[in-house]
Design an enzyme around this catalytic site. Structure first.
Site, PDB file in Angstrom:
ATOM      1  N   GLU A  94       0.844  -1.202   0.000  1.00  0.00           N
ATOM      2  CA  GLU A  94       0.000   0.000   0.000  1.00  0.00           C
ATOM      3  C   GLU A  94       0.875   1.247   0.000  1.00  0.00           C
ATOM      4  O   GLU A  94       2.021   1.217   0.457  1.00  0.00           O
ATOM      5  CB  GLU A  94      -0.915  -0.065   1.246  1.00  0.00           C
ATOM      6  CG  GLU A  94      -1.862   1.081   1.451  1.00  0.00           C
ATOM      7  CD  GLU A  94      -2.901   1.292   0.362  1.00  0.00           C
ATOM      8  OE1 GLU A  94      -2.492   1.502  -0.802  1.00  0.00           O
ATOM      9  OE2 GLU A  94      -4.101   1.273   0.673  1.00  0.00           O
TER      10      GLU A  94
ATOM     11  N   PHE B  31      -1.374  16.291   3.944  1.00  0.00           N
ATOM     12  CA  PHE B  31      -1.747  15.642   2.691  1.00  0.00           C
ATOM     13  C   PHE B  31      -0.542  15.615   1.767  1.00  0.00           C
ATOM     14  O   PHE B  31       0.003  16.659   1.405  1.00  0.00           O
ATOM     15  CB  PHE B  31      -2.931  16.338   2.017  1.00  0.00           C
ATOM     16  CG  PHE B  31      -3.507  15.489   0.928  1.00  0.00           C
ATOM     17  CD1 PHE B  31      -4.404  14.475   1.214  1.00  0.00           C
ATOM     18  CD2 PHE B  31      -3.093  15.657  -0.391  1.00  0.00           C
ATOM     19  CE1 PHE B  31      -4.899  13.653   0.213  1.00  0.00           C
ATOM     20  CE2 PHE B  31      -3.585  14.831  -1.400  1.00  0.00           C
ATOM     21  CZ  PHE B  31      -4.488  13.836  -1.097  1.00  0.00           C
TER      22      PHE B  31
ATOM     23  N   ARG C  97       1.268  11.914  -9.449  1.00  0.00           N
ATOM     24  CA  ARG C  97       1.731  10.548  -9.162  1.00  0.00           C
ATOM     25  C   ARG C  97       3.167  10.292  -9.617  1.00  0.00           C
ATOM     26  O   ARG C  97       3.880   9.468  -9.050  1.00  0.00           O
ATOM     27  CB  ARG C  97       0.833   9.513  -9.862  1.00  0.00           C
ATOM     28  CG  ARG C  97      -0.569   9.402  -9.301  1.00  0.00           C
ATOM     29  CD  ARG C  97      -1.229   8.134  -9.831  1.00  0.00           C
ATOM     30  NE  ARG C  97      -2.670   8.117  -9.672  1.00  0.00           N
ATOM     31  CZ  ARG C  97      -3.315   7.736  -8.570  1.00  0.00           C
ATOM     32  NH1 ARG C  97      -2.638   7.351  -7.517  1.00  0.00           N
ATOM     33  NH2 ARG C  97      -4.636   7.745  -8.518  1.00  0.00           N
TER      34      ARG C  97
ATOM     35  N   ASP D  60      -4.099   5.670   6.365  1.00  0.00           N
ATOM     36  CA  ASP D  60      -4.694   6.860   6.952  1.00  0.00           C
ATOM     37  C   ASP D  60      -5.643   6.397   8.068  1.00  0.00           C
ATOM     38  O   ASP D  60      -5.190   6.137   9.178  1.00  0.00           O
ATOM     39  CB  ASP D  60      -5.418   7.583   5.799  1.00  0.00           C
ATOM     40  CG  ASP D  60      -5.925   8.956   6.149  1.00  0.00           C
ATOM     41  OD1 ASP D  60      -5.103   9.856   6.344  1.00  0.00           O
ATOM     42  OD2 ASP D  60      -7.150   9.133   6.223  1.00  0.00           O
TER      43      ASP D  60
END
Ligand code: IMP
Ligand code: MG
Length: 183
Positions: free
Chosen positions: A101, A154, A167, A105
């Site tokens: 992963e 974030f 990304r 969160d």
């Protein structure tokens, strides 16, 4: 540096070190296993991390992909996971799965997915994450392998996105608030 990034949190060199360390741990832990080792990449965010990690593991590995999303708050059971792309295998009892992963969160995605794969009959299921934000946890969940614990910010890059962007950045950076606030 990308103009929308406030600060680089994990640079390329540190990411390489993380991948080397986790790959060495995995190689050691599964060295004597008689089952097949399967790295299960959770699309899309984990693609870049998975690619870096798998080439450093000193054991035969197979790879596969799932696409999942967890439901929002208030859901805490195994049934509460959206599976957009499932794992299609007939040899579940013969595989040791490591779920790869990008970031943890609330913990919902991985706790539900781990349960789901155990229910499907995998010989074993462990989890590996590049990043962890433990301060955001809503369910009790600890990964088996963790690259780096980060604060509640974030972040994007190295696979992680905001609205499908960023990304391909080679590092993990904190996204400027102005990019997502007021939208
Ligand atoms: P959770 O642990 O189930 O809450 O969800 C983890 C997922 O949320 C990750 O796989 C990401 O897709 C997404 N996510 C959580 N924090 C971030 C972040 O800081 N940047 C980008 N995606 C994030
Ligand atoms: Mg994700």
């Amino acid at each position: 540096m990308n103009k929308d990034i406030e600060e680089i949190l994990v640079d390329e060199e540190e990411i390489s070190e993380i991948c080397r360390r986790i790959a060495a741990d995995i190689s050691e832990d599964y060295r004597n296993s008689e089952k097949k080792l399967l790295l299960l990449c959770i699309l899309k965010g984990s693609v870049v991390f998975m690619g870096e990690l798998m080439k450093r593991i000193d054991l035969p590995v197979e790879i596969d992909f799932m696409k999942v999303s967890s439901y929002g708050a208030g859901t805490a059971t195994t049934g509460n996971i959206n599976i957009h792309l499932d794992l299609q295998r007939r040899d579940m009892k013969d595989i040791d799965i490591i779920i790869v992963e990008d970031i943890i969160d609330s913990g919902r995605t991985l706790s539900h997915l781990t349960e789901y794969l155990r229910m499907k009959g995998a010989h074993s299921v462990r989890t590996c994450t590049l990043l962890d934000k433990p301060s955001r946890r809503e369910v009790d969940f600890e990964p088996d392998y963790c690259g780096k614990v980060i604060p509640d910010k974030f972040v994007v890059g190295f696979g992680l996105d905001y609205d499908e962007a960023y990304r391909a950045l080679p590092y993990v950076g904190i996204l400027k608030r102005e990019v997502y606030e007021g939208k």
